[in-house]
Scaffold this motif. Structure first.
Motif, PDB file in Angstrom:
ATOM      1  N   UNK A  90       0.832  -1.208   0.000  1.00 48.37           N
ATOM      2  CA  UNK A  90       0.000   0.000   0.000  1.00 48.37           C
ATOM      3  C   UNK A  90       0.867   1.258   0.000  1.00 48.37           C
ATOM      4  N   UNK A  91       1.921   1.238   0.805  1.00 53.83           N
ATOM      5  CA  UNK A  91       2.802   2.396   0.847  1.00 53.83           C
ATOM      6  C   UNK A  91       3.528   2.626  -0.468  1.00 53.83           C
ATOM      7  N   UNK A  92       3.974   1.548  -1.110  1.00 51.99           N
ATOM      8  CA  UNK A  92       4.701   1.687  -2.373  1.00 51.99           C
ATOM      9  C   UNK A  92       3.790   2.143  -3.500  1.00 51.99           C
ATOM     10  N   UNK A  93       2.530   1.727  -3.467  1.00 51.58           N
ATOM     11  CA  UNK A  93       1.599   2.200  -4.493  1.00 51.58           C
ATOM     12  C   UNK A  93       1.354   3.705  -4.357  1.00 51.58           C
ATOM     13  N   UNK A  94       1.411   4.219  -3.138  1.00 52.75           N
ATOM     14  CA  UNK A  94       1.323   5.667  -2.951  1.00 52.75           C
ATOM     15  C   UNK A  94       2.501   6.376  -3.618  1.00 52.75           C
ATOM     16  N   UNK A  95       3.696   5.799  -3.451  1.00 60.00           N
ATOM     17  CA  UNK A  95       4.875   6.388  -4.086  1.00 60.00           C
ATOM     18  C   UNK A  95       4.801   6.287  -5.605  1.00 60.00           C
ATOM     19  N   UNK A  96       4.296   5.175  -6.111  1.00 55.35           N
ATOM     20  CA  UNK A  96       4.150   5.014  -7.559  1.00 55.35           C
ATOM     21  C   UNK A  96       3.193   6.061  -8.121  1.00 55.35           C
ATOM     22  N   UNK A  97       2.112   6.332  -7.410  1.00 54.18           N
ATOM     23  CA  UNK A  97       1.160   7.348  -7.868  1.00 54.18           C
ATOM     24  C   UNK A  97       1.808   8.723  -7.930  1.00 54.18           C
ATOM     25  N   UNK A  98       2.733   9.009  -6.995  1.00 56.96           N
ATOM     26  CA  UNK A  98       3.425  10.294  -7.035  1.00 56.96           C
ATOM     27  C   UNK A  98       4.214  10.462  -8.327  1.00 56.96           C
ATOM     28  N   UNK A  99       4.807   9.387  -8.800  1.00 51.60           N
ATOM     29  CA  UNK A  99       5.603   9.453 -10.034  1.00 51.60           C
ATOM     30  C   UNK A  99       4.692   9.515 -11.251  1.00 51.60           C
ATOM     31  N   UNK A 100       3.673   8.658 -11.283  1.00 52.04           N
ATOM     32  CA  UNK A 100       2.786   8.593 -12.452  1.00 52.04           C
ATOM     33  C   UNK A 100       1.952   9.849 -12.630  1.00 52.04           C
ATOM     34  N   UNK A 101       1.767  10.607 -11.564  1.00 53.24           N
ATOM     35  CA  UNK A 101       0.974  11.834 -11.672  1.00 53.24           C
ATOM     36  C   UNK A 101       1.722  12.941 -12.414  1.00 53.24           C
ATOM     37  N   UNK A 102       3.016  12.744 -12.650  1.00 56.65           N
ATOM     38  CA  UNK A 102       3.827  13.733 -13.350  1.00 56.65           C
ATOM     39  C   UNK A 102       3.854  13.443 -14.851  1.00 56.65           C
ATOM     40  N   UNK A 104       5.724  12.757 -18.434  1.00 61.23           N
ATOM     41  CA  UNK A 104       6.828  11.833 -18.696  1.00 61.23           C
ATOM     42  C   UNK A 104       8.180  12.520 -18.604  1.00 61.23           C
ATOM     43  N   UNK A 105       8.229  13.820 -18.930  1.00 59.23           N
ATOM     44  CA  UNK A 105       9.496  14.541 -18.858  1.00 59.23           C
ATOM     45  C   UNK A 105       9.967  14.703 -17.419  1.00 59.23           C
ATOM     46  N   UNK A 106       9.036  14.739 -16.460  1.00 58.33           N
ATOM     47  CA  UNK A 106       9.395  14.964 -15.060  1.00 58.33           C
ATOM     48  C   UNK A 106       9.469  13.679 -14.246  1.00 58.33           C
ATOM     49  N   UNK A 107       9.026  12.569 -14.822  1.00 57.03           N
ATOM     50  CA  UNK A 107       8.940  11.334 -14.039  1.00 57.03           C
ATOM     51  C   UNK A 107      10.302  10.863 -13.545  1.00 57.03           C
ATOM     52  N   UNK A 108      11.338  11.046 -14.344  1.00 55.46           N
ATOM     53  CA  UNK A 108      12.664  10.589 -13.937  1.00 55.46           C
ATOM     54  C   UNK A 108      13.168  11.390 -12.733  1.00 55.46           C
ATOM     55  N   UNK A 109      12.943  12.694 -12.762  1.00 55.92           N
ATOM     56  CA  UNK A 109      13.362  13.542 -11.641  1.00 55.92           C
ATOM     57  C   UNK A 109      12.577  13.208 -10.378  1.00 55.92           C
ATOM     58  N   UNK A 110      11.264  13.035 -10.514  1.00 53.59           N
ATOM     59  CA  UNK A 110      10.423  12.720  -9.354  1.00 53.59           C
ATOM     60  C   UNK A 110      10.764  11.334  -8.814  1.00 53.59           C
ATOM     61  N   UNK A 111      11.064  10.393  -9.705  1.00 54.18           N
ATOM     62  CA  UNK A 111      11.464   9.063  -9.258  1.00 54.18           C
ATOM     63  C   UNK A 111      12.729   9.141  -8.407  1.00 54.18           C
ATOM     64  N   UNK A 157       7.569   3.021 -17.407  1.00 53.78           N
ATOM     65  CA  UNK A 157       8.189   2.808 -18.724  1.00 53.78           C
ATOM     66  C   UNK A 157       9.616   3.368 -18.766  1.00 53.78           C
ATOM     67  N   UNK A 158      10.453   2.900 -17.857  1.00 54.48           N
ATOM     68  CA  UNK A 158      11.781   3.495 -17.713  1.00 54.48           C
ATOM     69  C   UNK A 158      12.664   3.257 -18.918  1.00 54.48           C
ATOM     70  N   UNK A 159      12.478   2.151 -19.605  1.00 56.09           N
ATOM     71  CA  UNK A 159      13.320   1.885 -20.767  1.00 56.09           C
ATOM     72  C   UNK A 159      13.128   2.969 -21.824  1.00 56.09           C
ATOM     73  N   UNK A 160      11.882   3.389 -22.032  1.00 56.96           N
ATOM     74  CA  UNK A 160      11.602   4.465 -22.988  1.00 56.96           C
ATOM     75  C   UNK A 160      12.092   5.810 -22.457  1.00 56.96           C
ATOM     76  N   UNK A 161      11.884   6.044 -21.158  1.00 61.20           N
ATOM     77  CA  UNK A 161      12.277   7.329 -20.581  1.00 61.20           C
ATOM     78  C   UNK A 161      13.792   7.495 -20.602  1.00 61.20           C
ATOM     79  N   UNK A 166      17.957  13.370 -21.664  1.00 64.14           N
ATOM     80  CA  UNK A 166      19.214  14.068 -21.941  1.00 64.14           C
ATOM     81  C   UNK A 166      20.250  13.752 -20.877  1.00 64.14           C
ATOM     82  N   UNK A 167      19.801  13.578 -19.641  1.00 61.14           N
ATOM     83  CA  UNK A 167      20.685  13.212 -18.541  1.00 61.14           C
ATOM     84  C   UNK A 167      19.892  12.401 -17.531  1.00 61.14           C
TER      85      UNK A 167
END
Length: 295
Positions: A90-102, A104-111, A157-161, A166-167
């Motif tokens: 349950x706790x990890x799904x909360x963290x996953x939602x934080x990333x998915x709510x961003x 795609x350009x910001x998901x790597x930084x938020x992750x 979808x980290x492989x695509x991201x 760029x970095x």
């Protein structure tokens, strides 16, 4: 004539499954209520940690005592299963939602930010709360990291991201390298091979523990059959991948006669290898001249 006295054989009860918890406690309603209330307090504390909260003064001691109490009850045999399948997930799904709510350009930084918080704050706190749980095949830390891998990293979808980024934030690189060092109890599985594909995208060259052919199947027998030769991915721009074969070192003289002439090349031989190489280079350099001077 006195009859023989036979001691009653104690009944050995197997550990109940989670689905059988209510039936298991049906004969002792008071114990069920007590155990449930204690577990609820632990559950609430863990949920607060995942939401960014902190433990109060002396709360860690209280939680440790609660976990010790539960370990002495019927719940103790499957408290880790409860922790992994309910509280942690349950706790990890909360963290996953934080990333998915961003976007795609910001998901790597938020992750990266989510990982920093989890690795430096949440994980040590969970280890402290469940410190009384000892002697398991997988530790609480191990369970948490494997769950982070499966429920967050591999759900994105980290492989695509990573392919278009760029970095890569240093925290994401750290995350993948830490998770790459955590193994399933049954050996490298499909999830581990998927993770290694991500590591290969940011670390070059990369010493892989698996064969790329194993990525194409989830059949356990085929995965065991394809257990690695260790492979090294080449630096970027080179497309061929070579597999490391054991080096064979041939000795001369008395050692050759004693050891049958060949042995595997190991790190223990590094000192003598470097010495012989330097002597060979010195002998060769005496034949090289530069601008009229003998080197």
């Amino acid at each position: 004539m006195m009859g023989s006295f036979r001691r009653a054989r104690p009944r050995i009860m197997s550990s109940p499954a989670l689905a059988d918890l209510a039936r298991f406690h049906a004969s002792s309603p008071a114990a069920q209520i007590s155990n449930s209330s204690v577990w609820s307090s632990v559950h609430s504390a863990v949920a607060k940690i995942f939401q960014g909260g902190a433990l109060q003064v002396n709360e860690l001691y209280t939680l440790n005592e609660s976990v010790r109490f539960l370990l002495r009850t019927e719940m103790g045999s499957f408290i880790c299963e409860y922790f992994q399948n309910q509280v942690l997930s349950q706790g990890l799904y909360l963290l996953l939602d934080q990333v998915l709510s961003q976007s795609e350009e910001k998901q790597l930084t938020v992750l990266g930010e989510v990982w920093d918080q989890f690795f430096t704050e949440t994980l040590p706190t969970l280890q402290a709360i469940f410190y009384p749980v000892q002697g398991l095949q997988l530790s609480i830390r191990h369970i948490c990291l494997l769950s982070f891998r499966d429920l967050i990293v591999l759900k994105l979808p980290l492989e695509d991201i990573l392919g278009t980024a760029a970095s890569v934030p240093s925290s994401v690189t750290q995350m993948l390298l830490v998770l790459q060092g955590v193994h399933d109890s049954t050996g490298p599985g499909l999830q581990y091979r998927q993770l290694e594909r991500l590591v290969e995208m940011i670390v070059s060259p990369y010493l892989s523990n698996t064969d790329d052919r194993s990525q194409q199947t989830s059949d356990p027998q085929q995965l065991r059959k394809d257990q690695p030769e260790i492979s090294v991915t080449p630096p970027r721009g080179i497309r061929t991948t070579k597999y490391l074969a054991p080096l064979v070192e041939h000795e001369s003289g008395a050692y050759l006669n004693k050891c049958a002439g060949a042995r595997r090349h190991t790190v223990a031989n590094a000192g003598s290898d470097v010495y012989h190489l330097s002597m060979k280079l010195q002998a060769g350099s005496s034949k090289v001249t530069s601008r009229g001077f003998t080197c």
